[in-house]
Design an enzyme around this catalytic site. Sequence first.
Site, PDB file in Angstrom:
ATOM      1  N   SER A 137      -8.327  -6.859   5.134  1.00  0.00           N
ATOM      2  CA  SER A 137      -7.746  -5.621   4.627  1.00  0.00           C
ATOM      3  C   SER A 137      -8.254  -5.476   3.208  1.00  0.00           C
ATOM      4  O   SER A 137      -8.623  -6.470   2.572  1.00  0.00           O
ATOM      5  CB  SER A 137      -6.218  -5.708   4.634  1.00  0.00           C
ATOM      6  N   TYR A 151       1.694 -10.487   2.875  1.00  0.00           N
ATOM      7  CA  TYR A 151       0.663  -9.878   3.727  1.00  0.00           C
ATOM      8  C   TYR A 151      -0.713 -10.005   3.079  1.00  0.00           C
ATOM      9  O   TYR A 151      -1.681 -10.420   3.722  1.00  0.00           O
ATOM     10  CB  TYR A 151       0.985  -8.410   3.988  1.00  0.00           C
TER      11      TYR A 151
END
Length: 279
Positions: A137, A151
Site C-alpha cells: 500500500s 495497518y
Amino acid sequence: METKKVWFVTGASKGLGLSLIKKLLEQNYRVAATTRNVHSLIAEIGEISETFLPLEVSLTDNENVKSAIEKTVQHFGQLDVVVNNAGYGQLGTLEELSDEEARANFDVNVFGTLNVIRNAMPHLRLQKSGHILNISSIGGYSGNFPGWGIYCSTKFAVAGLTEALAEEVKDFGVKATVVYPGYFRTDFLSKESVRTPENSIPEYEAARNSEQAHLDEINGNQPNDPDKGAEAIIVISEVENPPVHFLLGSGTDEFLNNKIKTITSDAEKWSELTYSTVI
C-alpha cells in the site's frame, strides 16, 4: 499457440483482486484464485474449468496454503505468477488496539503472505522462473496516517520482505515486486471491510478525524480505477526486468516525494550529530 501463464491470486473475491482475475481470464491466462468463501467467487466468475480454479483458503493456515498451491500445480501443471493481494485495513491508534487486534492484522497481511511465498517458492525455484507480486500500500511506504499505524506497519513489513526476497530468488530466475497502490475505488474502506478499534480513546482527535475522512469522505471517491490497476499489474508481470518497487495509481508520487523530502531534510539537519560517533 503460446501457453498462457498460470497465476495464483489471493484475496480474489472483491476489489483489486477480483478485477485482476477477471482481466486475466479475459486475456486467456489460467488462474487459481483464493478466497475465504469459495461460493462467492464461483457466483462471480464460475465453476472450475481448464482456465479457472477457485480455492477456499485460510491464508493463516500454512498447511491449507500448501495444499492450495499443490492443487494449482496439479490442475494446471505449472505455476508462474503469484499475487499476494489478500489483506484488510485495521483502524486504531497504537494505544487503542489490543494485542489480539494487532496480531490478527499481521497474521493475515504479513504471515499469510509469507505462507504463500514459502509454499510457492519450491515450484518456482525448481522451474527456474516466476514472478511474485506482493501488494503493499502507499501506506507501506509512508506511514504518517494517524490511526493507521498497525495497518501501515504490516504493509511496511510486506515491502521489506519483498526487497529481501528479490535478492534471495534472483539466482533462480525468479522476480519479486512490491506494489504500492494508492486510493482505488474498491470496497476496501467500506464499513463492512475495514475494522475499527474495539475500545477507542476519544482523546485521539486526529485519529478520529482520519477515520471519519476515510470511511465517510474518501470511500467511494477514490481517484483510481481497479480495472486499470489490474491491467498495469499484468503489464508488469510480462516485462523481462520488472521493478522491485512499483507505485500504482494517481497520487502515489506525492507520497513518494514528500517522504524523500522529509528524510533528506532530517538527515541534513542532524548530520553533525549523525557523524559525531566517528572515532
